[in-house]
Design a protein around this motif. Structure first.
Motif, PDB file in Angstrom:
ATOM      1  N   PRO A 202       2.704 -11.613 -10.382  1.00 57.39           N
ATOM      2  CA  PRO A 202       3.950 -12.278  -9.986  1.00 57.39           C
ATOM      3  C   PRO A 202       3.701 -13.232  -8.817  1.00 57.39           C
ATOM      4  N   GLN A 203       4.600 -14.162  -8.622  1.00 63.58           N
ATOM      5  CA  GLN A 203       4.534 -15.066  -7.478  1.00 63.58           C
ATOM      6  C   GLN A 203       4.738 -14.232  -6.211  1.00 63.58           C
ATOM      7  N   GLY A 204       3.795 -14.281  -5.297  1.00 61.65           N
ATOM      8  CA  GLY A 204       3.881 -13.492  -4.074  1.00 61.65           C
ATOM      9  C   GLY A 204       4.541 -14.247  -2.940  1.00 61.65           C
ATOM     10  N   ASN A 205       5.094 -13.489  -1.991  1.00 62.96           N
ATOM     11  CA  ASN A 205       5.729 -14.044  -0.803  1.00 62.96           C
ATOM     12  C   ASN A 205       5.027 -13.479   0.422  1.00 62.96           C
ATOM     13  N   SER A 206       4.398 -14.338   1.199  1.00 61.10           N
ATOM     14  CA  SER A 206       3.594 -13.920   2.340  1.00 61.10           C
ATOM     15  C   SER A 206       4.412 -13.188   3.412  1.00 61.10           C
ATOM     16  N   GLU A 207       5.590 -13.697   3.698  1.00 61.98           N
ATOM     17  CA  GLU A 207       6.429 -13.067   4.725  1.00 61.98           C
ATOM     18  C   GLU A 207       6.836 -11.650   4.304  1.00 61.98           C
ATOM     19  N   ALA A 208       7.204 -11.494   3.050  1.00 63.83           N
ATOM     20  CA  ALA A 208       7.537 -10.162   2.533  1.00 63.83           C
ATOM     21  C   ALA A 208       6.292  -9.280   2.553  1.00 63.83           C
ATOM     22  N   GLY A 209       5.149  -9.859   2.222  1.00 63.35           N
ATOM     23  CA  GLY A 209       3.894  -9.109   2.220  1.00 63.35           C
ATOM     24  C   GLY A 209       3.512  -8.598   3.593  1.00 63.35           C
ATOM     25  N   LYS A 210       3.802  -9.379   4.617  1.00 59.08           N
ATOM     26  CA  LYS A 210       3.503  -8.943   5.992  1.00 59.08           C
ATOM     27  C   LYS A 210       4.273  -7.676   6.326  1.00 59.08           C
ATOM     28  N   VAL A 211       5.520  -7.619   5.916  1.00 59.55           N
ATOM     29  CA  VAL A 211       6.352  -6.435   6.161  1.00 59.55           C
ATOM     30  C   VAL A 211       5.886  -5.264   5.303  1.00 59.55           C
ATOM     31  N   LYS A 212       5.599  -5.525   4.043  1.00 58.45           N
ATOM     32  CA  LYS A 212       5.224  -4.467   3.101  1.00 58.45           C
ATOM     33  C   LYS A 212       3.827  -3.913   3.364  1.00 58.45           C
ATOM     34  N   SER A 213       3.004  -4.641   4.101  1.00 58.30           N
ATOM     35  CA  SER A 213       1.618  -4.217   4.327  1.00 58.30           C
ATOM     36  C   SER A 213       1.469  -3.271   5.516  1.00 58.30           C
ATOM     37  N   PHE A 214       2.560  -2.752   6.017  1.00 52.43           N
ATOM     38  CA  PHE A 214       2.508  -1.913   7.218  1.00 52.43           C
ATOM     39  C   PHE A 214       1.493  -0.777   7.101  1.00 52.43           C
ATOM     40  N   THR A 215       1.540  -0.019   6.015  1.00 53.52           N
ATOM     41  CA  THR A 215       0.607   1.111   5.901  1.00 53.52           C
ATOM     42  C   THR A 215      -0.824   0.656   5.632  1.00 53.52           C
ATOM     43  N   CYS A 216      -0.998  -0.533   5.098  1.00 53.20           N
ATOM     44  CA  CYS A 216      -2.349  -1.069   4.858  1.00 53.20           C
ATOM     45  C   CYS A 216      -3.074  -1.318   6.181  1.00 53.20           C
ATOM     46  N   GLN A 217      -2.290  -1.624   7.193  1.00 50.53           N
ATOM     47  CA  GLN A 217      -2.844  -2.028   8.480  1.00 50.53           C
ATOM     48  C   GLN A 217      -3.617  -0.919   9.189  1.00 50.53           C
ATOM     49  N   PHE A 218      -3.333   0.323   8.883  1.00 49.19           N
ATOM     50  CA  PHE A 218      -4.039   1.422   9.544  1.00 49.19           C
ATOM     51  C   PHE A 218      -5.533   1.408   9.218  1.00 49.19           C
ATOM     52  N   CYS A 219      -5.872   0.993   8.009  1.00 47.28           N
ATOM     53  CA  CYS A 219      -7.284   0.948   7.604  1.00 47.28           C
ATOM     54  C   CYS A 219      -7.860  -0.471   7.609  1.00 47.28           C
ATOM     55  N   HIS A 220      -7.059  -1.456   7.194  1.00 48.21           N
ATOM     56  CA  HIS A 220      -7.566  -2.810   7.007  1.00 48.21           C
ATOM     57  C   HIS A 220      -7.214  -3.765   8.140  1.00 48.21           C
TER      58      HIS A 220
ATOM     59  N   GLY B 229      -6.101  -8.069   8.096  1.00 46.29           N
ATOM     60  CA  GLY B 229      -7.142  -7.831   7.103  1.00 46.29           C
ATOM     61  C   GLY B 229      -8.541  -7.713   7.671  1.00 46.29           C
ATOM     62  N   LEU B 230      -8.658  -7.716   8.977  1.00 45.82           N
ATOM     63  CA  LEU B 230      -9.955  -7.538   9.645  1.00 45.82           C
ATOM     64  C   LEU B 230     -10.002  -6.121  10.199  1.00 45.82           C
ATOM     65  N   THR B 231     -10.719  -5.259   9.519  1.00 47.49           N
ATOM     66  CA  THR B 231     -10.763  -3.861   9.912  1.00 47.49           C
ATOM     67  C   THR B 231     -11.677  -3.647  11.113  1.00 47.49           C
ATOM     68  N   LYS B 232     -11.356  -2.622  11.877  1.00 45.23           N
ATOM     69  CA  LYS B 232     -12.203  -2.217  13.004  1.00 45.23           C
ATOM     70  C   LYS B 232     -12.857  -0.876  12.712  1.00 45.23           C
ATOM     71  N   LYS B 233     -12.626  -0.365  11.496  1.00 41.81           N
ATOM     72  CA  LYS B 233     -13.151   0.939  11.109  1.00 41.81           C
ATOM     73  C   LYS B 233     -14.349   0.767  10.186  1.00 41.81           C
ATOM     74  N   ASP B 234     -15.387   1.528  10.445  1.00 39.42           N
ATOM     75  CA  ASP B 234     -16.566   1.493   9.572  1.00 39.42           C
ATOM     76  C   ASP B 234     -16.205   1.996   8.178  1.00 39.42           C
ATOM     77  N   GLY B 235     -16.754   1.360   7.180  1.00 38.28           N
ATOM     78  CA  GLY B 235     -16.556   1.799   5.802  1.00 38.28           C
ATOM     79  C   GLY B 235     -15.353   1.183   5.110  1.00 38.28           C
ATOM     80  N   TYR B 236     -14.500   0.491   5.842  1.00 36.21           N
ATOM     81  CA  TYR B 236     -13.328  -0.145   5.234  1.00 36.21           C
ATOM     82  C   TYR B 236     -13.594  -1.644   5.129  1.00 36.21           C
ATOM     83  N   PRO B 237     -13.266  -2.246   3.995  1.00 39.38           N
ATOM     84  CA  PRO B 237     -13.575  -3.678   3.829  1.00 39.38           C
ATOM     85  C   PRO B 237     -12.575  -4.590   4.532  1.00 39.38           C
ATOM     86  N   HIS B 238     -13.069  -5.734   4.965  1.00 36.75           N
ATOM     87  CA  HIS B 238     -12.195  -6.808   5.424  1.00 36.75           C
ATOM     88  C   HIS B 238     -11.546  -7.395   4.175  1.00 36.75           C
ATOM     89  N   ILE B 239     -10.245  -7.593   4.213  1.00 38.39           N
ATOM     90  CA  ILE B 239      -9.562  -8.141   3.035  1.00 38.39           C
ATOM     91  C   ILE B 239      -8.878  -9.468   3.338  1.00 38.39           C
TER      92      ILE B 239
END
Length: 110
Positions: free
Chosen positions: A27-45, A49-59
């Motif tokens: 689907p067509q994505g919306n960056s602003e909505a994605g920023k809000v929806k990515s809250f739980t992604c931020q703990f690892c990534h 999208g630049l992780t500070k944890k070993d073993g997790y990829p930069h996305i």
């Protein structure tokens, strides 16, 4: 001459078909909505999208389509690995629009 005309039509037809199937892959994505929806992604990534944890990829700055398809693969249990089950669980509450929004957000991060 007629052969060249038919060959040109065949080429254009294939180009249209292949382009439209790629465009419908997510689907067509919306960056602003994605920023809000990515809250739980931020703990690892990380927030951008630049992780500070070993073993997790930069996305950050990855292809949105690649990120979307990766998330769908984790959601569907098609992608495993050390973090496969965790990713499947994290993504289980998200729909296709959520995934597209998150993918576009991280794809736009430098």
């Amino acid at each position: 001459m007629r052969h060249l005309y038919l060959l040109s039509l065949f080429f254009i037809f294939n180009l249209v078909i292949s382009t439209s199937s790629w465009a419908n892959a997510m689907p067509q994505g919306n960056s602003e909505a994605g920023k809000v929806k990515s809250f739980t992604c931020q703990f690892c990534h990380g927030q951008q999208g630049l992780t500070k944890k070993d073993g997790y990829p930069h996305i950050n700055n990855q292809s949105a389509l690649y990120l979307y398809k990766s998330m769908k693969s984790y959601q569907n249990g098609e992608r495993g690995g050390a973090y496969g089950e965790m990713m499947k669980q994290q993504l289980s509450v998200l729909n296709e629009q959520d995934l597209a929004d998150i993918a576009v957000y991280y794809a736009e991060q430098p």
